[in-house]
Motif scaffolding. Structure first.
Motif, short mmCIF file in Angstrom:
data_model
loop_
_atom_site.label_atom_id
_atom_site.label_comp_id
_atom_site.label_asym_id
_atom_site.label_seq_id
_atom_site.Cartn_x
_atom_site.Cartn_y
_atom_site.Cartn_z
N PRO A 4 -4.76 4.56 -10.93
CA PRO A 4 -6.18 4.90 -11.14
C PRO A 4 -6.85 5.43 -9.87
N ALA A 5 -6.46 4.95 -8.71
CA ALA A 5 -7.07 5.38 -7.44
C ALA A 5 -6.42 6.65 -6.90
N ARG A 6 -5.34 7.11 -7.54
CA ARG A 6 -4.65 8.31 -7.12
C ARG A 6 -4.29 8.26 -5.63
N LEU A 7 -3.74 7.15 -5.19
CA LEU A 7 -3.37 6.99 -3.79
C LEU A 7 -2.33 8.01 -3.35
N ILE A 8 -1.63 8.61 -4.29
CA ILE A 8 -0.66 9.64 -3.97
C ILE A 8 -1.32 10.81 -3.23
N TYR A 9 -2.64 10.98 -3.38
CA TYR A 9 -3.35 12.07 -2.73
C TYR A 9 -3.72 11.75 -1.29
N GLY A 10 -3.43 10.54 -0.84
CA GLY A 10 -3.60 10.22 0.56
C GLY A 10 -4.99 9.77 1.00
N ASN A 11 -5.86 9.45 0.07
CA ASN A 11 -7.20 8.99 0.43
C ASN A 11 -7.35 7.53 0.06
N ILE A 12 -7.19 6.65 1.02
CA ILE A 12 -7.25 5.21 0.77
C ILE A 12 -8.63 4.79 0.26
N SER A 13 -9.67 5.53 0.63
CA SER A 13 -11.02 5.14 0.20
C SER A 13 -11.28 5.42 -1.28
N SER A 14 -10.32 6.01 -1.98
CA SER A 14 -10.48 6.18 -3.43
C SER A 14 -10.12 4.90 -4.19
N SER A 15 -9.61 3.90 -3.47
CA SER A 15 -9.24 2.62 -4.07
C SER A 15 -10.37 1.61 -3.90
N LEU A 16 -10.82 1.04 -5.01
CA LEU A 16 -11.86 0.00 -4.92
C LEU A 16 -11.35 -1.22 -4.16
N PHE A 17 -10.06 -1.51 -4.27
CA PHE A 17 -9.49 -2.63 -3.53
C PHE A 17 -9.62 -2.38 -2.02
N ALA A 18 -9.25 -1.16 -1.58
CA ALA A 18 -9.35 -0.82 -0.16
C ALA A 18 -10.81 -0.81 0.29
N ILE A 19 -11.69 -0.28 -0.55
CA ILE A 19 -13.13 -0.24 -0.21
C ILE A 19 -13.65 -1.66 -0.06
N SER A 20 -13.26 -2.55 -0.96
CA SER A 20 -13.70 -3.95 -0.88
C SER A 20 -13.22 -4.59 0.42
N PHE A 21 -11.97 -4.33 0.78
CA PHE A 21 -11.43 -4.86 2.03
C PHE A 21 -12.21 -4.33 3.23
N LEU A 22 -12.43 -3.02 3.26
CA LEU A 22 -13.19 -2.42 4.36
C LEU A 22 -14.61 -2.98 4.41
N LYS A 23 -15.24 -3.06 3.27
CA LYS A 23 -16.63 -3.52 3.18
C LYS A 23 -16.78 -4.96 3.70
N ASN A 24 -15.91 -5.83 3.26
CA ASN A 24 -16.07 -7.26 3.57
C ASN A 24 -15.37 -7.70 4.85
N THR A 25 -14.22 -7.13 5.15
CA THR A 25 -13.42 -7.61 6.26
C THR A 25 -13.57 -6.78 7.53
N VAL A 26 -13.56 -5.48 7.39
CA VAL A 26 -13.57 -4.61 8.55
C VAL A 26 -15.00 -4.27 9.00
N LEU A 27 -15.84 -3.85 8.05
CA LEU A 27 -17.17 -3.36 8.40
C LEU A 27 -18.27 -4.42 8.32
N GLY A 28 -18.00 -5.51 7.64
CA GLY A 28 -18.97 -6.59 7.54
C GLY A 28 -20.21 -6.24 6.71
N TYR A 29 -20.05 -5.41 5.69
CA TYR A 29 -21.16 -5.04 4.80
C TYR A 29 -21.25 -6.06 3.66
N ASP A 30 -21.40 -7.34 4.01
CA ASP A 30 -21.43 -8.38 2.99
C ASP A 30 -22.59 -8.22 2.01
N ASN A 31 -23.69 -7.63 2.46
CA ASN A 31 -24.87 -7.50 1.61
C ASN A 31 -24.79 -6.30 0.67
N LEU A 32 -23.76 -5.49 0.81
CA LEU A 32 -23.59 -4.31 -0.04
C LEU A 32 -22.74 -4.68 -1.24
#
Length: 188
Positions: A4-32
């Motif tokens: 569904p995220a079409r990761l074969i195209y090389g854009n990790i940010s198209s994955s909601l799982f990766a976005i969630s990880f970035l949002k909560n763990t890497v960037l600290g956007y807990d309020n988003l």
């Protein structure tokens, strides 16, 4: 799970799982919130670049689910329209994942017999052609544009993109090669 995220195209940010990880763990956007709601889409404030990527990932996931529930198709359309409104320079950030999303909505409308779905035809054409300027033999971009023109009734335009897939060097035959060959055979 990566389809569904079409990761074969090389854009990790198209994955909601990766976005969630970035949002909560890497960037600290807990309020988003991970998912946009009708309320948040109504807000007039311009969305941030990260939120744009998050909304594009959500739109892509919704389009995938629209095969089963047409409410998801409407959700994907609303998200995309908000992104295009706030970031009209889609020719700069448009990638294969976004092109896939737009074409997938068109395919769902076709297969569910909803009627013509032309909401994003301008974006499909511009993004597809921009991608092919960089990589003329990209089989996915050629397939999407060939399919787009085929559905639009522009058979000669479609033929050009399907021929490019079949005649491309350095590619192993794949599903898109077989689809292009089949289309060319039936549209002589």
């Amino acid at each position: 799970m990566s389809d569904p995220a079409r990761l074969i195209y090389g854009n990790i940010s198209s994955s909601l799982f990766a976005i969630s990880f970035l949002k909560n763990t890497v960037l600290g956007y807990d309020n988003l919130f991970l998912f946009e709601s009708e309320e948040t889409l109504q807000q007039d404030a311009k969305i941030s670049t990260f939120k744009r990527e998050k909304m594009l990932a959500q739109a892509l996931a919704a389009s995938f689910m629209s095969r089963f529930d047409l409410k998801e198709m409407e959700s994907s359309k609303r998200l995309l329209k908000k992104v295009f409104k706030d970031y009209p320079n889609y020719q700069e950030y448009g990638d294969l994942s976004l092109l896939h999303n737009l074409m997938f909505l068109k395919e769902v409308a076709f297969h569910r017999e909803i009627g013509e779905f032309n909401d994003f035809d301008v974006q499909i054409e511009i993004i597809g052609k921009n991608l092919l300027q960089t990589d003329p033999d990209n089989p996915y971009a050629n397939y999407y544009l060939g399919s787009f023109y085929n559905k639009s009734g522009s058979i000669e335009q479609a033929k050009k993109y399907f021929e490019r897939i079949v005649n491309a060097k350095n590619f192993s035959p794949n599903w898109y090669t077989k689809e292009a060959e089949l289309w060319l055979k039936s549209n002589k």
